[in-house]
Design an enzyme around this catalytic site. Structure first.
Site, mmCIF file in Angstrom:
data_model
loop_
_atom_site.group_PDB
_atom_site.id
_atom_site.type_symbol
_atom_site.label_atom_id
_atom_site.label_comp_id
_atom_site.label_asym_id
_atom_site.label_seq_id
_atom_site.Cartn_x
_atom_site.Cartn_y
_atom_site.Cartn_z
ATOM 1 N N ARG A 243 0.797 -1.220 0.000
ATOM 2 C CA ARG A 243 0.000 0.000 0.000
ATOM 3 C C ARG A 243 0.832 1.273 0.000
ATOM 4 O O ARG A 243 0.571 2.208 -0.755
ATOM 5 C CB ARG A 243 -0.903 0.058 1.248
ATOM 6 C CG ARG A 243 -2.192 -0.652 1.107
ATOM 7 C CD ARG A 243 -2.597 -1.238 2.453
ATOM 8 N NE ARG A 243 -1.657 -2.289 2.812
ATOM 9 C CZ ARG A 243 -1.786 -3.547 2.403
ATOM 10 N NH1 ARG A 243 -2.824 -3.917 1.719
ATOM 11 N NH2 ARG A 243 -0.877 -4.460 2.716
ATOM 12 N N THR A 244 1.810 1.326 0.868
ATOM 13 C CA THR A 244 2.516 2.604 1.028
ATOM 14 C C THR A 244 3.228 2.976 -0.267
ATOM 15 O O THR A 244 3.086 4.079 -0.780
ATOM 16 C CB THR A 244 3.508 2.519 2.204
ATOM 17 O OG1 THR A 244 2.795 2.099 3.359
ATOM 18 C CG2 THR A 244 4.152 3.876 2.467
ATOM 19 N N HIS B 3 5.490 5.847 11.483
ATOM 20 C CA HIS B 3 4.929 5.748 10.139
ATOM 21 C C HIS B 3 3.960 6.932 10.006
ATOM 22 O O HIS B 3 2.742 6.753 10.000
ATOM 23 C CB HIS B 3 4.215 4.401 9.998
ATOM 24 C CG HIS B 3 3.939 3.986 8.585
ATOM 25 N ND1 HIS B 3 4.013 4.864 7.511
ATOM 26 C CD2 HIS B 3 3.574 2.775 8.066
ATOM 27 C CE1 HIS B 3 3.693 4.199 6.400
ATOM 28 N NE2 HIS B 3 3.436 2.934 6.714
ATOM 29 N N LYS C 153 26.019 -3.566 -1.750
ATOM 30 C CA LYS C 153 27.482 -3.514 -1.903
ATOM 31 C C LYS C 153 28.143 -2.835 -0.708
ATOM 32 O O LYS C 153 29.347 -2.663 -0.679
ATOM 33 C CB LYS C 153 27.842 -2.733 -3.171
ATOM 34 C CG LYS C 153 27.223 -3.265 -4.437
ATOM 35 C CD LYS C 153 27.648 -2.387 -5.612
ATOM 36 C CE LYS C 153 26.891 -2.760 -6.869
ATOM 37 N NZ LYS C 153 27.089 -1.759 -7.921
ATOM 38 N N ARG D 292 11.466 4.053 3.027
ATOM 39 C CA ARG D 292 11.129 3.059 4.065
ATOM 40 C C ARG D 292 12.399 2.290 4.391
ATOM 41 O O ARG D 292 13.104 1.833 3.493
ATOM 42 C CB ARG D 292 10.044 2.098 3.593
ATOM 43 C CG ARG D 292 9.876 0.912 4.542
ATOM 44 C CD ARG D 292 8.659 0.099 4.263
ATOM 45 N NE ARG D 292 7.452 0.820 4.642
ATOM 46 C CZ ARG D 292 6.237 0.277 4.607
ATOM 47 N NH1 ARG D 292 6.085 -0.969 4.209
ATOM 48 N NH2 ARG D 292 5.183 0.976 4.962
HETATM 49 C C1 NCD Z 1 2.341 -1.134 8.065
HETATM 50 C C2 NCD Z 1 3.832 -0.886 8.173
HETATM 51 O O1 NCD Z 1 4.563 -1.062 7.198
HETATM 52 O O2 NCD Z 1 4.231 -0.492 9.255
HETATM 53 N N1 NCD Z 1 1.917 -1.343 6.753
HETATM 54 C C3 NCD Z 1 1.487 -0.262 6.027
HETATM 55 O O3 NCD Z 1 2.267 0.603 5.710
HETATM 56 N N2 NCD Z 1 0.186 -0.177 5.760
HETATM 57 C C4 NCD Z 1 1.837 -2.166 8.979
HETATM 58 C C5 NCD Z 1 2.446 -3.528 8.944
HETATM 59 O O4 NCD Z 1 3.315 -3.826 8.129
HETATM 60 O O5 NCD Z 1 2.030 -4.332 9.772
#
Ligand code: NCD
Length: 310
Positions: A57-58, A136, A87, A108
């Site tokens: 999703r993100t 997040h 590397k 991320r």
């Molecule tokens: C979450 C995350 O990556 O922290 N996912 C997301 O971005 N919707 C939650 C998860 O991975 O459990």
């Protein structure tokens, strides 16, 4: 610079603007004329998505949001293996290079604090799309936006958050944002090993915000307006035998308040039964869609140099 690094950078005035803008984005994106206009907005800009951890999703909602605003995209979805990190390149060096290729970087990373480290060296805005067990913040923005859309208010709510509160980052950011609104109280449902961090509890105590902890789902959820469920963060566990043990199924749904909404950042891995999806209180797929509009707003505001934060 307009980085998005942590929930603590937002205030209620800034949030109200973001939510109003997200409503407008959704309305514009729903019509052919509106969406054509949007794609003219940021042509010539490029967004980089740099993901060292898995994401559906993100990453895809950020990339869809960017494309809907006319941006070009460069992306590495498995940076741990396929970028020069494999590397031995440091995150800082990678950022110092990518900031020459892109106007905004969505990052991320598996290490807490990685987004702040990136921001310290970047010449372009960094958006924290999850840093280890840290935060997040863009998820929290779409989560709070979802509460507003579903319940038409953000104050005087009882918010129950459950699952793996020790290793998940979404609840940590969500709690901080919901604490900005008067009269909200929290209940944390987890096994003793998966309790929410002491830093979040100290934060709530300092702000004199009511909260309690329980390991009993049914007791915890009785008064809920919002139930925010999370999965066991297997990839972060040292003790692989742990289980989060709380499943919301149809039987549990029968005992929950009639108007409580069920949220989940997704992915779910069994902690909400698929049979719950048909219940009108199940808000998690609507929540995921709201992420698109919220991320369009963030990109738009950042590239228009509008201040997001205090
Ligand atoms: C979450 C995350 O990556 O922290 N996912 C997301 O971005 N919707 C939650 C998860 O991975 O459990």
């Amino acid at each position: 610079m307009n980085h998005v690094l942590a929930a603590s950078q937002f205030d209620t005035n800034g949030l109200a603007i973001l939510f109003a803008e997200a409503d407008k984005m959704q309305a514009a994106a729903a019509t052919p004329t509106g969406s054509r206009l949007l794609t003219g907005k940021h042509q010539g800009h490029v967004m980089a998505t740099l993901f060292y951890e898995p994401s559906t999703r993100t990453r895809l909602s950020f990339e869809s949001a960017a494309q809907r605003l006319g941006l070009g995209l460069i992306s590495t979805e498995n940076a741990r293996e396929f970028s020069s990190a494999a590397k031995g390149e440091t995150l800082e060096d990678s950022i110092r290079v990518i900031d020459g290729y892109a106007d905004v970087i969505v990052l991320r990373h598996h290490e807490t604090g990685a987004a702040s480290r990136a921001a310290a060296v970047s010449r372009v805005p960094i958006i924290n799309a999850g840093d280890g067990k840290g935060e997040h913040p863009t998820q929290a923005l779409l989560d709070v936006y979802t509460v507003l859309k579903e319940l038409s208010r953000l104050d005087n709510l009882t918010i129950v958050a459950g699952g793996d509160l020790a290793h998940g980052r979404t609840v940590r950011s969500f709690v901080q944002l919901m604490s900005l609104y008067a009269g909200n109280k929290f209940c944390f449902v987890s096994t003793p090993e998966l309790k929410i961090g002491d830093d979040i509890k100290s934060f709530l105590k300092q702000k004199r915000i009511e909260f309690r902890e329980t390991d009993n789902l049914l007791d915890g959820c009785q008064e809920a307006d919002v139930i925010y469920w999370t999965r066991l963060q297997k990839e972060r566990l040292e003790n692989k035998t742990l289980a989060s043990n709380f499943v919301i199924d149809k039987a549990v749904m029968k005992t929950l308040p009639k108007r409580a909404i069920i949220m989940h950042p997704l992915p779910r891995v069994g902690e909400i039964a698929a049979a719950v999806d048909r219940d009108p209180r199940a808000a998690y797929f609507r929540q995921a869609e709201n992420g698109l509009y919220m991320r369009m707003v963030l990109i738009d505001q950042i590239l228009s140099n509008k201040s997001l934060t205090r």
